[in-house]
Design an enzyme around this catalytic site. Structure first.
Site, PDB file in Angstrom:
ATOM      1  N   GLY A   1       0.871  -1.175   0.000  1.00 36.80           N
ATOM      2  CA  GLY A   1       0.000   0.000   0.000  1.00 36.80           C
ATOM      3  C   GLY A   1       0.903   1.218   0.000  1.00 36.80           C
TER       4      GLY A   1
ATOM      5  N   ASP B   1       7.381   4.976  -3.384  1.00 32.03           N
ATOM      6  CA  ASP B   1       6.993   5.167  -1.980  1.00 32.03           C
ATOM      7  C   ASP B   1       8.246   5.321  -1.109  1.00 32.03           C
ATOM      8  OD1 ASP B   1       4.504   4.571  -3.099  1.00 32.03           O
ATOM      9  OD2 ASP B   1       4.727   2.448  -2.629  1.00 32.03           O
TER      10      ASP B   1
ATOM     11  N   THR C   1       9.433  12.412 -11.205  1.00 35.80           N
ATOM     12  CA  THR C   1      10.390  11.311 -11.295  1.00 35.80           C
ATOM     13  C   THR C   1      10.409  10.798 -12.734  1.00 35.80           C
ATOM     14  OG1 THR C   1       8.670   9.811 -10.488  1.00 35.80           O
ATOM     15  CG2 THR C   1      10.223  10.634  -8.856  1.00 35.80           C
TER      16      THR C   1
ATOM     17  N   ASN D   1       3.699   1.952   2.797  1.00 35.53           N
ATOM     18  CA  ASN D   1       5.088   1.879   2.337  1.00 35.53           C
ATOM     19  C   ASN D   1       5.840   3.170   2.677  1.00 35.53           C
ATOM     20  OD1 ASN D   1       4.458  -0.598   1.247  1.00 35.53           O
ATOM     21  ND2 ASN D   1       4.389   0.109  -0.875  1.00 35.53           N
TER      22      ASN D   1
ATOM     23  N   ASN E   1       5.100  10.856 -11.544  1.00 37.50           N
ATOM     24  CA  ASN E   1       6.050  10.478 -12.591  1.00 37.50           C
ATOM     25  C   ASN E   1       5.558  11.135 -13.885  1.00 37.50           C
ATOM     26  OD1 ASN E   1       4.036   8.830 -13.694  1.00 37.50           O
ATOM     27  ND2 ASN E   1       4.785   6.995 -12.674  1.00 37.50           N
TER      28      ASN E   1
ATOM     29  N   GLY F   1      10.323  -7.185  -3.256  1.00 36.88           N
ATOM     30  CA  GLY F   1       9.255  -6.751  -2.361  1.00 36.88           C
ATOM     31  C   GLY F   1       9.206  -5.241  -2.236  1.00 36.88           C
TER      32      GLY F   1
HETATM   33  O1  RIB Z   1       3.715   1.494  -4.899  1.00 35.06           O
HETATM   34  C1  RIB Z   1       3.688   0.128  -4.656  1.00 35.06           C
HETATM   35  C2  RIB Z   1       2.417  -0.241  -3.974  1.00 35.06           C
HETATM   36  O2  RIB Z   1       1.332   0.031  -4.840  1.00 35.06           O
HETATM   37  C3  RIB Z   1       2.285  -1.688  -3.603  1.00 35.06           C
HETATM   38  O3  RIB Z   1       2.773  -1.970  -2.322  1.00 35.06           O
HETATM   39  C4  RIB Z   1       0.800  -1.946  -3.775  1.00 35.06           C
HETATM   40  O4  RIB Z   1       0.184  -2.280  -2.563  1.00 35.06           O
HETATM   41  C5  RIB Z   1       0.218  -0.691  -4.385  1.00 35.06           C
HETATM   42  O5  RIB Z   1      -0.401   0.086  -3.441  1.00 35.06           O
END
Ligand code: RIB
Length: 310
Positions: A40, A254, A222, A44, A186, A289
Site C-alpha cells: 500500500g 513510496d 520522477t 510503504n 512520474n 518486495g
Molecule cells: O507502490 C507500490 C504499492 O502500490 C504496492 O505496495 C501496492 O500495494 C500498491 O499500493
C-alpha cells in the site's frame, strides 16, 4: 529538527507473483514464484520513514477480515503509531495483486477495500497527531475528498504536505490542492493529470509549471532512469539518476517519498533531501518486495559509500 511524520492514506496486502511474462487473454502461464507482503503506497511511505528513524503515525483503515490485524501488527512492528488505524466492519482489507517481470518492472492492480472508507472525519479525529508532524504524506489510494481535506488542513496549520498522485486519478481537481507543498508525479501521471505532453524536458517543465500556477509549491517529477526534476516557479533542479541493477521496482516511488520526508525532517536542505531519497529508492529496487526492500540507515550508508567509490 522535527522527526515526526504522519501518513494519511492506504495500506494493502501485496500478492506478488514473479513472472517470466504476462499471460495473453485466455492463456494460462506458469510463474516461478509468489510472495505475500505488506504494501500500500501509504503504509510503504510510513515504513520507509520509520525505518530511517522518523517517528511515524499512520491514519488509515483496515478491514475486519484476516488481513486487518496483520496489517495493524506490521505497522506496530515497524514502530508506527497505530492509534488512528480504524477497523471497518463488514469490509475487506485492501489488496494488491502485483506481477513482477524478470527485468524488475511491475504491473499492479489495487482493490481499495477498507481504504475507501478513510474519510475527512478520520483526519479530523487525528488532528492532534497531525499538528505535531513536520510533514503529512498522501497518495491517491483513498477517496479524493479525504486527500483534499488533508491538504487544506496542512495549509491551514502550516504543516508541510507531500502528495504522490498515484495511482493517477483523472478526476483529481488540482484547484482543490492549492496550498500543497510538494506534488511528486512520474511523467505519465503528470501528463494524465495536466492533460499536457511530457515527452521532452521542456514539456515536463511546462506541465509542472501549470500546476504551480494553480497554487502548488514544488513539483518533483520522477523520470525513471533519468533521475528527477524539482520544478518551482522560478527554478529547475536536476536530481541525478542512481545506477543500479533492478530486481524489483515495486514500491520505489513510496521509498522515495517516505525517505524524502524523513531527510527533510532531519534538517537537510530540500535538494539534498531529494538526492538522498533518490539513492534510498534506488537501493530499494535492488531487492525483492516493497517494505522488505527498504534499507536501514546503516545499509543506506554502506550503499552511499559504495556509490561514492564507484
Ligand atoms: O507502490 C507500490 C504499492 O502500490 C504496492 O505496495 C501496492 O500495494 C500498491 O499500493
Amino acid at each position: 529538527m522535527n522527526r515526526k511524520i504522519a501518513v494519511v492514506g492506504s495500506n494493502m496486502m501485496d500478492l506478488v507473483t514473479y513472472i517470466d511474462r504476462m499471460p495473453a487473454k485466455g492463456e494460462t502461464v506458469e510463474a516461478p514464484d509468489f510472495a505475500i507482503g505488506f504494501g500500500g503506497k501509504g503504509a510503504n511511505q510510513a515504513v520507509a520513514a520509520a525505518r530511517l528513524g522518523s517517528q511515524v503515525a499512520m491514519v488509515t483503515c483496515v478491514g475486519d477480515d484476516v488481513f486487518g490485524p496483520q496489517v495493524r501488527a506490521n505497522l506496530d512492528a515497524n514502530g508506527i503509531d497505530t492509534t488512528h488505524v480504524r477497523t471497518v466492519a463488514g469490509t475487506a482489507s485492501g489488496v494488491a495483486p502485483i506481477f513482477v517481470e524478470p527485468d524488475g518492472e511491475n504491473a499492479i492492480l489495487i482493490v481499495k477495500g477498507a481504504n475507501g472508507a478513510l474519510a475527512p472525519s478520520d483526519v479530523d479525529a487525528a488532528a492532534g497527531t497531525l499538528r505535531a508532524a513536520s510533514a503529512i504524506l498522501l497518495q491517491l489510494e483513498v477517496e479524493l475528498e479525504t486527500v483534499y481535506h488533508t491538504v487544506a488542513f496542512g495549509a491551514r496549520e502550516g504543516i508541510t504536505t507531500i502528495l504522490n498522485p498515484a495511482p493517477a486519478h483523472p478526476d483529481l481537481d488540482i484547484a482543490r490542492l492549492a496550498g500543497l507543498d510538494w506534488f511528486c508525479p512520474n511523467e505519465s501521471e503528470l501528463a494524465l493529470l495536466t492533460g499536457l505532453p511530457t515527452d521532452s524536458d521542456a514539456a515536463v517543465i511546462a506541465a509542472a509549471r501549470s500546476l504551480i500556477e494553480r497554487g502548488i509549491g514544488n513539483v518533483v517529477v520522477t523520470l525513471g532512469g533519468r533521475g528527477a526534476r524539482r520544478i518551482t516557479a522560478d527554478c529547475v533542479t536536476e536530481i541525478a539518476p542512481v545506477a543500479v541493477s533492478p530486481v524489483d521496482t515495486t514500491g520505489a516511488g513510496d521509498a522515495f517519498i517516505g525517505s524524502f520526508a524523513h531527510f527533510l525532517g532531519t534538517g537537510l536542505e530540500a535538494n539534498d533531501a531529494l538526492g538522498r531519497a533518490a539513492c534510498y529508492a534506488a537501493l530499494s529496487i535492488t531487492r525483492r518486495g516493497t517494505q522488505t526492500s527498504y534499507a536501514t540507515p546503516q545499509e543506506l550508508d554502506t550503499f552511499l559509500s559504495a556509490q561514492a567509490r564507484a
